[in-house]
Design a protein around this motif. Structure first.
Motif, PDB file in Angstrom:
ATOM      1  N   GLU A 129       0.602  -1.173  -0.068  1.00 49.61           N
ATOM      2  CA  GLU A 129      -0.025  -0.061   0.188  1.00 49.61           C
ATOM      3  C   GLU A 129       0.916   1.227   0.118  1.00 49.61           C
ATOM      4  O   GLU A 129       0.249   2.350  -0.123  1.00 49.61           O
ATOM      5  N   ASN A 130       2.145   1.314   0.029  1.00 49.82           N
ATOM      6  CA  ASN A 130       3.118   2.540   0.212  1.00 49.82           C
ATOM      7  C   ASN A 130       4.338   1.946  -0.476  1.00 49.82           C
ATOM      8  O   ASN A 130       4.991   0.963  -0.568  1.00 49.82           O
ATOM      9  N   GLU A 131       5.322   3.134  -0.552  1.00 53.71           N
ATOM     10  CA  GLU A 131       6.457   2.671  -1.254  1.00 53.71           C
ATOM     11  C   GLU A 131       7.430   1.892  -0.172  1.00 53.71           C
ATOM     12  O   GLU A 131       8.049   0.924  -0.934  1.00 53.71           O
ATOM     13  N   ALA A 132       7.402   2.195   1.044  1.00 46.56           N
ATOM     14  CA  ALA A 132       8.333   1.330   1.803  1.00 46.56           C
ATOM     15  C   ALA A 132       7.809   0.002   1.798  1.00 46.56           C
ATOM     16  O   ALA A 132       8.628  -1.225   1.431  1.00 46.56           O
ATOM     17  N   GLU A 133       6.392  -0.416   1.855  1.00 51.22           N
ATOM     18  CA  GLU A 133       6.148  -1.847   1.802  1.00 51.22           C
ATOM     19  C   GLU A 133       6.331  -2.610   0.345  1.00 51.22           C
ATOM     20  O   GLU A 133       6.773  -3.537   0.279  1.00 51.22           O
ATOM     21  N   LEU A 134       6.272  -1.634  -0.655  1.00 52.04           N
ATOM     22  CA  LEU A 134       6.662  -2.180  -2.027  1.00 52.04           C
ATOM     23  C   LEU A 134       7.983  -2.517  -2.007  1.00 52.04           C
ATOM     24  O   LEU A 134       8.233  -3.711  -2.372  1.00 52.04           O
ATOM     25  N   ALA A 188      11.642  -9.279  -0.200  1.00 49.52           N
ATOM     26  CA  ALA A 188      11.382 -10.651   0.161  1.00 49.52           C
ATOM     27  C   ALA A 188      11.127 -11.725  -0.728  1.00 49.52           C
ATOM     28  O   ALA A 188      11.427 -12.715  -0.883  1.00 49.52           O
ATOM     29  N   ALA A 189      10.558 -11.117  -1.898  1.00 46.47           N
ATOM     30  CA  ALA A 189      10.354 -11.925  -3.083  1.00 46.47           C
ATOM     31  C   ALA A 189      11.695 -12.688  -3.851  1.00 46.47           C
ATOM     32  O   ALA A 189      11.841 -13.393  -4.323  1.00 46.47           O
ATOM     33  N   ARG A 190      12.594 -11.547  -3.957  1.00 49.18           N
ATOM     34  CA  ARG A 190      13.904 -11.867  -4.502  1.00 49.18           C
ATOM     35  C   ARG A 190      14.629 -12.732  -3.639  1.00 49.18           C
ATOM     36  O   ARG A 190      15.083 -13.662  -4.201  1.00 49.18           O
ATOM     37  N   ASP A 191      14.549 -12.607  -2.274  1.00 48.38           N
ATOM     38  CA  ASP A 191      15.100 -13.602  -1.357  1.00 48.38           C
ATOM     39  C   ASP A 191      14.640 -14.929  -1.334  1.00 48.38           C
ATOM     40  O   ASP A 191      15.160 -16.030  -1.366  1.00 48.38           O
ATOM     41  N   GLY A 192      13.267 -15.060  -1.509  1.00 45.71           N
ATOM     42  CA  GLY A 192      12.436 -16.249  -1.470  1.00 45.71           C
ATOM     43  C   GLY A 192      12.633 -16.962  -2.944  1.00 45.71           C
ATOM     44  O   GLY A 192      12.874 -18.351  -2.925  1.00 45.71           O
ATOM     45  N   VAL A 193      12.501 -16.346  -3.907  1.00 49.61           N
ATOM     46  CA  VAL A 193      12.819 -17.075  -5.213  1.00 49.61           C
ATOM     47  C   VAL A 193      14.317 -17.305  -5.340  1.00 49.61           C
ATOM     48  O   VAL A 193      14.549 -18.581  -5.637  1.00 49.61           O
ATOM     49  N   ALA A 194      15.255 -16.925  -4.948  1.00 47.73           N
ATOM     50  CA  ALA A 194      16.662 -17.307  -4.904  1.00 47.73           C
ATOM     51  C   ALA A 194      16.923 -18.539  -4.125  1.00 47.73           C
ATOM     52  O   ALA A 194      17.588 -19.466  -4.466  1.00 47.73           O
ATOM     53  N   HIS A 246       1.087  -4.977  -8.429  1.00 51.79           N
ATOM     54  CA  HIS A 246       2.280  -5.406  -7.638  1.00 51.79           C
ATOM     55  C   HIS A 246       1.593  -6.455  -6.486  1.00 51.79           C
ATOM     56  O   HIS A 246       2.303  -6.534  -5.431  1.00 51.79           O
ATOM     57  N   ALA A 247       0.585  -7.118  -6.925  1.00 57.47           N
ATOM     58  CA  ALA A 247       0.218  -8.280  -6.231  1.00 57.47           C
ATOM     59  C   ALA A 247       1.339  -9.010  -5.682  1.00 57.47           C
ATOM     60  O   ALA A 247       2.361  -9.409  -6.146  1.00 57.47           O
ATOM     61  N   ARG A 248       1.171  -9.458  -4.348  1.00 61.31           N
ATOM     62  CA  ARG A 248       2.404 -10.252  -3.826  1.00 61.31           C
ATOM     63  C   ARG A 248       2.737 -11.463  -4.709  1.00 61.31           C
ATOM     64  O   ARG A 248       3.710 -11.931  -4.902  1.00 61.31           O
ATOM     65  N   ALA A 249       1.555 -12.038  -5.088  1.00 60.31           N
ATOM     66  CA  ALA A 249       1.870 -13.395  -5.864  1.00 60.31           C
ATOM     67  C   ALA A 249       2.958 -13.194  -7.180  1.00 60.31           C
ATOM     68  O   ALA A 249       3.497 -13.841  -7.789  1.00 60.31           O
ATOM     69  N   ARG A 250       2.518 -11.739  -7.967  1.00 57.09           N
ATOM     70  CA  ARG A 250       3.041 -11.460  -9.035  1.00 57.09           C
ATOM     71  C   ARG A 250       4.483 -10.925  -8.606  1.00 57.09           C
ATOM     72  O   ARG A 250       5.370 -11.217  -9.436  1.00 57.09           O
ATOM     73  N   THR A 251       4.791 -10.555  -7.581  1.00 61.50           N
ATOM     74  CA  THR A 251       6.348  -9.995  -7.252  1.00 61.50           C
ATOM     75  C   THR A 251       7.266 -11.187  -7.357  1.00 61.50           C
ATOM     76  O   THR A 251       8.343 -11.185  -7.589  1.00 61.50           O
ATOM     77  N   TYR A 252       6.721 -12.288  -6.850  1.00 61.29           N
ATOM     78  CA  TYR A 252       7.718 -13.531  -6.984  1.00 61.29           C
ATOM     79  C   TYR A 252       7.999 -13.950  -8.441  1.00 61.29           C
ATOM     80  O   TYR A 252       9.127 -14.090  -8.834  1.00 61.29           O
TER      81      TYR A 252
END
Length: 482
Positions: free
Chosen positions: A244-249, A255-261, A318-324
């Motif tokens: 909902e905001n820049e910091a959370e984005l 988190a998605a970067r680290d989770g995928v890696a 920028h849905a969380r599922a899409r970020t991964y």
């Protein structure tokens, strides 16, 4: 490096300034374009190159010849170059921005002057006007004031050059109704870019089959997530879980970067450069996709994924599922890993753009989705794959003249869930960029097949991926059949 390779690279980088920027070597002008006699001379000397590099150098010379010929007759090429150089300069710093601004007026002016007396295709005119208008908008975002042009202000001069370019387009005649490229020229184009003889009809048929299969898979997963709900109701629900905001984005993407890696760590080699995530400059919103990868350069040894904020009405993008999926595509194991593997090899770096890089990234994103295993991520991955396949079908069917326009538009509408007007816009974009739909999709499929064969033959997934990365994600070069 062999002397002939140095000469070819020098020719290419001096002729095409944007590619020089993309390779991280700074901007030194747009260049005059390679002369046909210079291309021919270098082609005759290819035998001096090591055998392992000859096919790559031949492909680069073909690209230089084709690009030079296009630039000479189509002002939309110069407009695209000007916009691309300006966007990259915004990311590379003040010195490069100043150099690009100084070169843009002459580059656009020469393109319009060279086009006088020749009719222009409607697609080219539209693309040229759009690119020049976007460039003018970027300069306005940089506070360009046209009234300061007489003072020699670079922003004002650049803005006025874009305006004069668009007006110059209006004065050019209209070419007759455009015809498809044709099956044989389109097949030649696919071969030159991929190194593999491909039949456009087979590419189109395979893409259509894949699109239908991916849509069925998406509907199956949607029923598992929410029985009784429509596919796109499920997708809409996934989109509601977004930052909902820049910091959370930034936090969500990191988190998605680290989770995928972590999910693919055992199946791919490690990247040679760090991967940063940053917000895109405000003046580039609307010019960059939601996520854009910026490879390492001489001034910045880390790779960067830039995020367009897209909060408010576009927040679901920028849905969380899409970020991964975005991080798998742009980061590791996608674009960042591929460009990291090509670090220090200018020839391979140049040949990564645009089709091979996109093909690897598409493959990597789908591979990561399977490893992550989340139903929401797999649903988005299936829909994305259906859309890529639809664009591949549309590209091949349009340029090779395989299917009627109504069938092509129906495929785009079905897979992308678009009204007819937006499907027309998609087809319009593909018409200006042959191969942009078919080649990335086909290369992703080819990479998957090569990995599958290697693993079935006893190799590990990591070793198979290392071999493909070593070849720049391109298939082994084959000789075209007579």
């Amino acid at each position: 490096m062999a002397e002939i390779e140095q000469e070819i690279l020098r020719l290419y980088l001096s002729a095409f300034g944007v590619e020089r920027q993309e390779a991280g070597q700074g901007f030194e002008g747009f260049g005059e374009g390679p002369m046909p006699e210079e291309i021919e001379r270098l082609q005759q000397r290819l035998g001096e190159a090591p055998a392992a590099r000859r096919a790559l150098l031949s492909r680069l010379l073909w690209r230089a010849e084709r690009r030079g010929a296009q630039r000479a007759v189509d002002p939309s090429v110069a407009a695209g170059e000007a916009l691309g150089a300006m966007v990259l300069a915004e990311l590379h710093g003040d010195a490069e921005r100043a150099a690009v601004l100084q070169s843009v007026p002459a580059h656009l002016g020469a393109a319009i002057s060279g086009a006088q007396g020749r009719p222009l295709r409607g697609v080219a005119r539209s693309f040229a006007a759009q690119a020049a208008s976007l460039a003018a908008g970027l300069l306005l975002a940089r506070d360009a004031n046209p009234e300061r042009a007489e003072e020699g202000d670079p922003l004002a001069l650049g803005f006025m050059a874009c305006e004069h370019f668009v007006r110059g387009l209006d004065a050019l005649g209209e070419a007759p109704l455009e015809q498809p490229m044709g099956a044989h020229p389109y097949a030649d184009f696919l071969y030159a870019e991929s190194g593999v003889p491909l039949l456009p009809k087979e590419v189109a048929e395979a893409a259509m089959t894949a699109m239908q299969a991916e849509l069925r898979e998406a509907r199956r997963i949607a029923r598992q997530i929410a029985p009784g709900e429509d596919l796109f109701e499920v997708v809409e629900g996934i989109g509601e879980d977004a930052p909902e905001n820049e910091a959370e984005l930034l936090d969500v993407y990191r988190a998605a970067r680290d989770g995928v890696a972590a999910a693919v760590a055992g199946d791919f080699p490690a990247a040679q450069a760090a991967l940063e995530i940053s917000l895109a400059p405000a003046q580039l919103h609307g010019l960059l996709p939601l996520t854009a990868y910026l490879p390492p350069s001489q001034s910045d040894p880390a790779g960067t994924v830039l995020l367009s904020q897209a909060l408010g009405p576009m927040q679901s993008a920028h849905a969380r599922a899409r970020t991964y999926l975005a991080m798998a595509h742009d980061g590791i194991p996608g674009s960042h890993l591929l460009f990291s593997a090509a670090k220090g090899d200018t020839l391979r770096r140049l040949l990564l753009s645009p089709f091979a890089a996109q093909g690897w990234a598409l493959y990597a994103a789908r591979y990561a989705a399977e490893r992550l295993g989340s139903e929401k991520i797999l649903l988005i991955a299936a829909l994305d794959a259906a859309q890529r396949a639809a664009r591949a079908f549309a590209d091949a069917a349009l340029h090779a003249g395989i299917a009627p326009r109504a069938q092509i538009l129906a495929a785009l509408s079905d897979a992308l869930s678009l009204p007819e007007a937006l499907a027309e816009a998609e087809l319009h974009a593909l018409s200006h960029q042959p191969g942009s739909g078919a080649l990335p999709w086909w290369l992703a499929v080819d990479i998957g097949e090569r990995v599958r064969r290697d693993v079935e033959g006893g190799s590990t997934a990591r070793a198979a991926h290392e071999a493909i990365l070593a070849g720049g994600a391109l298939p082994p070069v084959q000789e075209a059949s007579a």
